[in-house]
Scaffold this motif. Structure first.
Motif: not given
Length: 765
Positions: A313-328
């Motif tokens: 779960v932590i790995v997936i959340v980290n991936k989603l977080c940095w994807a959101c960072i790139l999106y922002f």
């Protein structure tokens, strides 16, 4: 400052790692204000409490990369201590928020963020050992590849080729540094973004605070705590932003690799690999009862299953977080493009006006920034690199140490090149100028043979191994004791020896794998301390000897007599007892033995060659001998540099290569000078021993001065063959001449007979 100086924007935790000292300092800084449970309505009172939690939050993200350089046991101890510390802080925050001591609810959000960051650190810590094993495997593969291109003969002393090899090791060490691997990971990116967001909200909270300022009951101490927290938080935030930039560089290249299969491979190979290994282990054998062992086994597997799922779960959340960072970040660029044209035009005009007003200053800043990050020292630039820069950099990219889910970035080579060149340039500024001046007197390696002769019979039966540093210390002592020498020359020689012995000790320490020279080098260190600090050889004042002696021969004789006295006293004490081994000889005996053989040898040379020379000339000739010995010893520098590049654990590899790069820069003048010489063919394990050098040079001189009898026979035989061939040629030439003459005579007689026969036929007719 160290990281900025060497162009490392990811700020390695070299001096601020997570350890007992840093945790103690952090505890004092944070708990000092949080343990105060009295009402603190003052503005700075509340700010000090808020920044206590903020400082811990920023420090957690800052310390995370340092986990990469720790062993498993140290990681467990440090994270356990930090976990207790975070729990106590969160309990304090919750209690003080509920009781009204803390009036700001934002601090509770910070406390929750600290817990989340701590779990991310634990998640990253579980991958450290697996990543290290993979990186070490890749490092060994690339090292084997470099070793396959082993430099042969004179190539190993080529400065440009040596620098090229050091750069390859540097790329491997920096990109494979476990701290850097964690610093560029998605977990580090998420931690840095949490810090940035919390820092922004804290700044907003500080500037929008309209509460009346109330003086603190704790007076100046609160201001001191608040200021300390602000400085520490600001530094941690700056370093987090630097790591975020580097992580964004890497992650932007990994977008194409961010697929379900890649994420699954990363989770399987790195994230849960350690937990799966623990799950497959047998239950503890100390438990005798089968049912109890089964219960322990099931409970352990249940807990590990929970940890595995949490890790996923932590790995997936980290991936989603940095994807959101790139999106922002992308949306911010798009938003800027859709701004009002008038606003963009106004900003453009303002930029032009500011540039026109501050043209000189801005250009100076830009040049300074470019020079800071991209400069290369003239002394460290490889001409082959400048001619074939693109191909050379492409070759260096093949030495990136990356995980399977990572993609290399060629642009980062700019910073790596800048880091290497900065260390080489630092070394180039610290070149041993006195040693280089001394070595200009050397044109060969004959001095290795001249300072000790086989004609001098030893006093002790089992002599210790000779070493470079002991020979240098002995010769320097003799030269300081010579009379009628200017103090300036003595001091210059002493400075040269000080600079040279630094590298001589490094060579002996690095290449003496079999520890044959331990006793000799220990004695040399003891002797040199007395020479350098007190100008003494054992208990003899060398300056007094120089004043009392009337000639160089008298000085040599006094030193020889003193050393002989020490050796005979030692042998008399050992009379009737088993002679000690060379390893266990006292230091003064080893020093005296070296002085005895050297001074006696120089006395023989003095009687043969130096008897008509002045003291100054003797000093100069001895300077040539010591320069030859330094040159022979420093031939081993390339071996030391390459050994430092590949003789450390992976977490310490970068620091070792930094030392190698510094040595390369500091000795580049010496290496380039030695590169022009004809170096004897000695193996690395032979060239570092002065006795091996002496043996080789003796054999070389014997071959040159005394040709073998077999070669004489060959020459004689070949000369005889040539002589016989010439005689045969002469005989054959004479025979051919005779044959030609006889043939002419026969043809002449035959012609006359034919004429007579023709006349007879005419008469008959």
């Amino acid at each position: 400052m160290h990281s900025l100086r060497h162009k490392r924007l990811w700020f390695p935790c070299r001096y601020s790692a997570l350890n007992a000292a840093s945790l103690t300092a952090l505890g004092i800084a944070v708990k000092f204000s949080m343990d105060l449970t009295t009402l603190m309505p003052g503005t700075y009172d509340q700010a000090a409490k808020r920044h206590s939690a903020l400082f811990l939050c920023f420090s957690t993200a800052h310390f995370m990369p340092s986990l990469g350089s720790m062993s498993d046991r140290v990681i467990i101890v440090n994270l356990t201590t930090m976990g207790f510390f975070i729990v106590m802080l969160d309990v304090d925050v919750i209690i003080q928020v509920l009781t009204g001591v803390i009036e700001d609810d934002f601090q509770a959000v910070v406390a929750l963020a600290i817990v989340c960051m701590f779990f991310i650190c634990i998640s990253s810590a579980l991958t450290v050992s697996t990543r290290k094993r993979y990186l070490e495997h890749k490092y060994n593969e690339l090292h084997t590849r470099i070793s396959a291109e082993e430099l042969q003969g004179d190539e190993i002393g080529d400065f440009d080729k040596l620098k090229s090899r050091v750069k390859k090791y540097w790329v491997m060490a920096e990109t494979g540094d476990p701290q850097f691997v964690l610093a560029r990971s998605d977990a580090s990116c998420v931690l840095c973004m949490i810090n940035v967001y919390i820092g922004i909200f804290d700044g907003f909270e500080t500037f929008t605070n309209n509460k009346p300022e109330i003086a603190s009951d704790y007076k100046w101490s609160v201001y001191l705590v608040y200021g300390t927290h602000c400085v520490g938080s600001f530094l941690c935030l700056i370093m987090s932003m630097g790591r975020l930039v580097v992580a964004m560089f890497y992650m932007s290249r990994n977008i194409r690799k961010c697929t379900i299969s890649r994420i699954s491979l990363e989770i399987k190979n790195y994230r849960i690999n350690r937990l799966v290994e623990w799950k497959t282990r047998l239950p503890p054998s100390q438990v005798r009862y089968q049912k109890l062992r089964k219960i322990i086994y099931e409970i352990r597997n249940l807990l590990l299953d929970i940890c595995i799922r949490t890790q996923i779960v932590i790995v997936i959340v980290n991936k989603l977080c940095w994807a959101c960072i790139l999106y922002f970040a992308y949306k911010a660029v798009v938003m800027f493009q859709h701004l009002d044209e008038e606003l963009i035009l106004s900003l453009s005009y303002a930029t032009v006006i500011v540039y026109m007003l501050m043209d000189v200053v801005i250009n100076r800043w830009l040049k300074a920034i470019k020079k800071f990050f991209l400069r290369e020292s003239e002394v460290s630039v490889n001409p082959n690199e400048s001619e074939h820069g693109l191909g050379y950099e492409k070759d260096l990219t093949n030495f990136f140490l990356l995980l399977e889910s990572e993609a290399g970035i060629e642009d980062y080579l700019v910073f790596i090149n800048a880091s290497v060149n900065s260390f080489i340039m630092m070394g180039a500024k610290d070149q041993p100028k006195y040693l280089m001046g001394l070595m200009e007197n050397s044109t060969s390696f004959d001095g290795v043979l001249k300072f000790e002769s086989d004609q001098v019979s030893p006093i002790i039966c089992k002599e210790p191994h000779n070493c470079w540093s002991l020979s240098m210390a002995t010769l320097t002592s003799i030269m300081i004791a010579l009379p009628n020498i200017q103090n300036e020359k003595r001091n210059q020689l002493l400075r040269s020896a000080i600079e040279g012995l630094k590298y001589v000790r490094l060579i002996e320490k690095s290449l003496d794998v079999d520890k044959k020279l331990v006793s000799s080098t220990t004695a040399a260190d003891f002797a040199w301390v007395l020479v350098e600090m007190r100008h003494k050889w054992l208990d003899m004042d060398l300056r007094k000897v120089a004043r009392v002696s009337k000639s160089s021969k008298e000085t040599l004789q006094n030193l020889a007599n003193k050393s002989e006295e020490i050796l005979k006293e030692f042998t008399s004490k050992m009379n009737g007892n088993a002679m000690e081994s060379p390893i266990n000889l006292p230091e003064n005996v080893i020093i005296a033995n070296s002085m005895y053989k050297t001074s006696k040898t120089l006395l023989l040379v003095y009687d043969e060659s130096y008897h008509s020379a002045s003291d100054t000339q003797v000093f100069e000739r001895l300077s040539v001998i010591i320069a030859d010995i330094f040159a022979a010893c420093l031939i081993n520098l390339p071996h030391v540099i390459l050994k430092k590049c590949n003789n450390s654990p992976i977490e310490e590899q970068l620091r070792s290569i930094e030392e190698a790069s510094y040595i390369l820069g500091a000795t580049q003048g010496i290496l380039k000078a030695l590169q022009k010489r004809e170096i004897p063919n000695l193996l690395p394990d032979q060239s570092m021993y002065i006795d091996e050098w002496g043996t080789l040079l003796k054999q070389t001189n014997d071959c040159i001065s005394d040709p073998t009898s077999s070669s004489e026979n060959i020459i004689t035989a070949s000369s005889g063959e040539v002589h016989l061939n010439i005689q045969e040629l002469r005989a054959s030439a004479t025979a051919e001449a005779l044959e030609i003459d006889e043939g002419d005579a026969e043809s002449h007689v035959g012609g006359e007979i034919e004429e007579l026969e023709d006349e007879e036929e005419n008469n008959q007719a």
